[in-house]
Structure formats: C-alpha cells, structure tokens
Scaffold this active site. Structure first.
Site, PDB file in Angstrom:
ATOM      1  N   ASP A  11       0.866  -1.191   0.000  1.00  0.00           N
ATOM      2  CA  ASP A  11       0.000   0.000   0.000  1.00  0.00           C
ATOM      3  C   ASP A  11       0.902   1.241   0.000  1.00  0.00           C
ATOM      4  O   ASP A  11       2.111   1.138   0.226  1.00  0.00           O
ATOM      5  CB  ASP A  11      -0.916   0.012   1.241  1.00  0.00           C
ATOM      6  CG  ASP A  11      -1.876   1.198   1.260  1.00  0.00           C
ATOM      7  OD1 ASP A  11      -2.320   1.634   0.181  1.00  0.00           O
ATOM      8  OD2 ASP A  11      -2.169   1.719   2.356  1.00  0.00           O
ATOM      9  N   TYR A  43      -1.063   8.691  -2.613  1.00  0.00           N
ATOM     10  CA  TYR A  43      -1.204   8.375  -4.034  1.00  0.00           C
ATOM     11  C   TYR A  43      -2.417   9.078  -4.653  1.00  0.00           C
ATOM     12  O   TYR A  43      -2.491   9.244  -5.871  1.00  0.00           O
ATOM     13  CB  TYR A  43      -1.416   6.864  -4.209  1.00  0.00           C
ATOM     14  CG  TYR A  43      -0.178   5.999  -4.178  1.00  0.00           C
ATOM     15  CD1 TYR A  43       1.097   6.537  -4.013  1.00  0.00           C
ATOM     16  CD2 TYR A  43      -0.296   4.618  -4.330  1.00  0.00           C
ATOM     17  CE1 TYR A  43       2.215   5.716  -3.991  1.00  0.00           C
ATOM     18  CE2 TYR A  43       0.818   3.796  -4.315  1.00  0.00           C
ATOM     19  CZ  TYR A  43       2.074   4.342  -4.146  1.00  0.00           C
ATOM     20  OH  TYR A  43       3.165   3.522  -4.140  1.00  0.00           O
ATOM     21  N   GLY A  44      -3.382   9.437  -3.787  1.00  0.00           N
ATOM     22  CA  GLY A  44      -4.727   9.789  -4.245  1.00  0.00           C
ATOM     23  C   GLY A  44      -4.879  10.970  -5.174  1.00  0.00           C
ATOM     24  O   GLY A  44      -5.912  11.112  -5.817  1.00  0.00           O
ATOM     25  N   CYS A  75      -4.563  -1.502  -1.934  1.00  0.00           N
ATOM     26  CA  CYS A  75      -4.738  -0.075  -2.197  1.00  0.00           C
ATOM     27  C   CYS A  75      -5.627   0.060  -3.429  1.00  0.00           C
ATOM     28  O   CYS A  75      -5.277  -0.449  -4.507  1.00  0.00           O
ATOM     29  CB  CYS A  75      -3.370   0.555  -2.453  1.00  0.00           C
ATOM     30  SG  CYS A  75      -3.441   2.278  -2.962  1.00  0.00           S
ATOM     31  N   THR A  77      -6.337   2.849  -5.001  1.00  0.00           N
ATOM     32  CA  THR A  77      -5.771   3.807  -5.946  1.00  0.00           C
ATOM     33  C   THR A  77      -4.746   3.114  -6.841  1.00  0.00           C
ATOM     34  O   THR A  77      -4.755   3.282  -8.069  1.00  0.00           O
ATOM     35  CB  THR A  77      -5.110   4.978  -5.180  1.00  0.00           C
ATOM     36  OG1 THR A  77      -6.055   5.479  -4.230  1.00  0.00           O
ATOM     37  CG2 THR A  77      -4.696   6.090  -6.107  1.00  0.00           C
ATOM     38  N   CYS A 190     -11.171   2.977  -0.194  1.00  0.00           N
ATOM     39  CA  CYS A 190      -9.759   3.263   0.090  1.00  0.00           C
ATOM     40  C   CYS A 190      -9.435   2.451   1.328  1.00  0.00           C
ATOM     41  O   CYS A 190     -10.186   2.494   2.319  1.00  0.00           O
ATOM     42  CB  CYS A 190      -9.544   4.751   0.352  1.00  0.00           C
ATOM     43  SG  CYS A 190      -7.896   5.140   1.001  1.00  0.00           S
ATOM     44  N   THR A 191      -8.343   1.709   1.280  1.00  0.00           N
ATOM     45  CA  THR A 191      -8.053   0.790   2.390  1.00  0.00           C
ATOM     46  C   THR A 191      -7.701   1.521   3.687  1.00  0.00           C
ATOM     47  O   THR A 191      -7.716   0.920   4.757  1.00  0.00           O
ATOM     48  CB  THR A 191      -6.906  -0.159   2.002  1.00  0.00           C
ATOM     49  OG1 THR A 191      -5.776   0.626   1.578  1.00  0.00           O
ATOM     50  CG2 THR A 191      -7.327  -1.091   0.878  1.00  0.00           C
ATOM     51  N   HIS A 192      -7.402   2.796   3.589  1.00  0.00           N
ATOM     52  CA  HIS A 192      -7.150   3.568   4.813  1.00  0.00           C
ATOM     53  C   HIS A 192      -8.423   3.784   5.638  1.00  0.00           C
ATOM     54  O   HIS A 192      -8.367   3.972   6.846  1.00  0.00           O
ATOM     55  CB  HIS A 192      -6.591   4.949   4.459  1.00  0.00           C
ATOM     56  CG  HIS A 192      -5.118   4.967   4.200  1.00  0.00           C
ATOM     57  ND1 HIS A 192      -4.563   4.460   3.052  1.00  0.00           N
ATOM     58  CD2 HIS A 192      -4.079   5.435   4.947  1.00  0.00           C
ATOM     59  CE1 HIS A 192      -3.242   4.626   3.099  1.00  0.00           C
ATOM     60  NE2 HIS A 192      -2.933   5.215   4.234  1.00  0.00           N
TER      61      HIS A 192
HETATM   62  N1  DGL Z   1      -4.854   3.231   0.643  1.00  0.00           N
HETATM   63  C1  DGL Z   1      -5.002   3.811  -0.630  1.00  0.00           C
HETATM   64  C2  DGL Z   1      -6.273   3.349  -1.330  1.00  0.00           C
HETATM   65  O1  DGL Z   1      -6.831   2.319  -1.019  1.00  0.00           O
HETATM   66  C3  DGL Z   1      -4.763   5.250  -0.934  1.00  0.00           C
HETATM   67  C4  DGL Z   1      -4.276   6.278  -0.052  1.00  0.00           C
HETATM   68  C5  DGL Z   1      -3.441   7.329  -0.766  1.00  0.00           C
HETATM   69  O2  DGL Z   1      -2.249   7.067  -0.890  1.00  0.00           O
HETATM   70  O3  DGL Z   1      -3.982   8.365  -1.196  1.00  0.00           O
HETATM   71  O4  DGL Z   1      -6.735   3.978  -2.245  1.00  0.00           O
END
Ligand code: DGL
Length: 260
Positions: A11, A43-44, A75, A77, A190-192
């Site tokens: 991720d 990454y978003g 992730c 994204t 989003c996994t966060h």
């Molecule tokens: N954990 C990531 C996802 O599932 C993205 C978080 C990021 O880097 O913006 O999209």
C-alpha cells in the site's frame, strides 16, 4: 512438509493494514511482508503516468527482494490504476483491491449507495466501468476525498483529525437527507478508511452500512493458497517503509498490535 507461502502486501501507507489483518486471519500460517510506500504517500491525487511507473518499480523491487508467492495490492488507488501493468510486468499472482460496487448495490434496499475513495479512485475509468457493469438500478454517488487517507494515517499515529474535519469529508455521501436521498450503504473504496470506521459511525448523518472489502480479499487469498496445506503459525510479519524512516513511537505501538 511444504514451506509456508510468502505473501507480500503493498500500500502507499498504513491503509493496507486493514486488508492485512483479514488476510492473516484467513491464513495465519503464511509468511507476511508488508511494504508501505510512504515516500510516495499520498497516491490519491498524483498524475497517473508517473504513479504507474512508481508503483511498478516499487512493487518490482519488493518482489525481487522478498520473492513472494502472492502479492496483494492493498490499495484501491494503485489497483485501479496499475494492476494491469503489474500483471504484465511480473509473473507472480496479484490480488487487487477495487471498489466493492457490486455487493453494495446488491445489498442496498434504498437503491442508493455512495462510493467513498480517493479523488483518483472515484474519477478512474476502472471505477466507472464497475458502475456500468454492476450498479444496475442503483444510484451511485461518487465521493472523492482529498484528505481522509491522511486523516487515517494521523489516527494511527496518535494525532487524530477533528470531528468537524472528518464530518465534512463524509457529508457528501449522505446527500440532502432521507427519505428522498437515502443512502443506505457506503463503499469504503480506500483501504485507509476502515481505520476511521469508529469515527465515521459516530459522525454519520444516519445509520448506514460501511462496506469494507477486506474480508472478500482475504477469501480470495485463501482460495489462491488452497493448494498449500495449513501449517503452524510461523514467523512474525515484517514491515518496510520506502522512506527508510523508523516509525515514531505511537505508530510503532499501533503496528505492534498488528503483530509487527
Ligand atoms: N490506501 C489507498 C487506497 O486504497 C490510498 C491512499 C493514498 O495514498 O492516497 O486507495
């Protein structure tokens, strides 16, 4: 006796831990390597071409170093952007994480769902195609949040964002209010975001189901590893940050709770 399978979880940060914990529950006997590309976080909202190149490079280096039997791109994204390129570049099997639009629409009674993800994930053609294919008669509200992934990192690091800040990010999922615009299911794309689930529930405009895809990903991993007979629980998982920085004490404490 066959050796434990090595599973690489990837991720941009700590969000993939929400997938990792479910995968470990399904196969506690595997050997786990977690790679967080914190040097590239978030990454978003990054330009696509450079991000694809980065993901293919970072994941490629991790594959070369750890020789996994399976890679989980934990992730949305990264998966919606680069899964095809990763599969083309490397022979190891990949399991991606993509918005759970199909199950959300299937379970929605009001036939109105929201997809809460990074700006990049919700604007991506991959996500639009899932809606065309699986949403059927369901209205889908796409909500791209520029800040929630960072708030999730802050939550785990012990410096939580305020209620007002979180509420303003999730508010668009709820629309104007029931009954005409009644959202009953919100896809955590989003996994966060599952790291903020208690905060979301406390701040939601009305009760909804927050759909976390992690259990489905864990089932997929277990299915792919079915040829490996379950063995004893082995070594501790290991976590690597691409920045090379050691996690600050509060984060280290949180990581310890995940077994690192
Ligand atoms: N954990 C990531 C996802 O599932 C993205 C978080 C990021 O880097 O913006 O999209």
């Amino acid at each position: 006796m066959s050796e434990a399978a090595t599973v690489l979880i990837f991720d941009s940060g700590v969000g993939g831990l929400t997938v990792f914990r479910e995968v470990v529950r399904a196969r506690p006997d595997a050997r786990y390597i977690y790679v967080a590309d914190d040097a590239g976080f978030p990454y978003g909202n990054q330009p696509e071409a450079a991000l694809i190149a980065r993901i293919v490079d970072v994941v490629g280096k991790a594959i070369a170093e750890h020789k996994p039997d399976l890679v989980v791109i934990a992730c949305n994204t990264a998966s919606t952007l680069a899964l095809a390129q990763l599969r083309a570049a490397y022979t190891v099997p990949f399991v991606g994480t993509v918005p759970a639009i199909k199950p959300a629409c299937a379970q929605s009674k009001s036939k109105r769902i929201a997809v809460l993800g990074t700006q990049s994930t919700v604007s991506r053609e991959y996500t639009r195609a899932l809606i065309r294919e699986f949403a059927g008669d369901c209205d889908v509200v796409l909500v791209g949040s520029p800040k929630l992934a960072t708030y999730a990192e802050m939550e785990l690091a012990g410096t939580p964002a305020s209620d007002a800040d979180i509420k303003s990010e999730i508010a668009p999922c709820f629309g104007e209010g029931p009954p005409e615009h009644y959202t009953d299911t919100i896809v955590l794309a989003c996994t966060h975001y599952p790291l903020l689930l208690d905060r979301f529930r406390a701040l939601q405009a009305w009760p909804v189901d927050w759909l976390d895809p992690a259990p489905a990903i864990a089932r997929r991993v277990a299915d792919l590893l079915r040829e490996r007979p379950p063995g004893p629980v082995g070594e501790r998982p290991r976590i690597f940050f691409t920045s090379g920085r050691a996690p600050a004490p509060h984060l280290a404490g949180a990581l310890a709770q995940y077994g690192f």
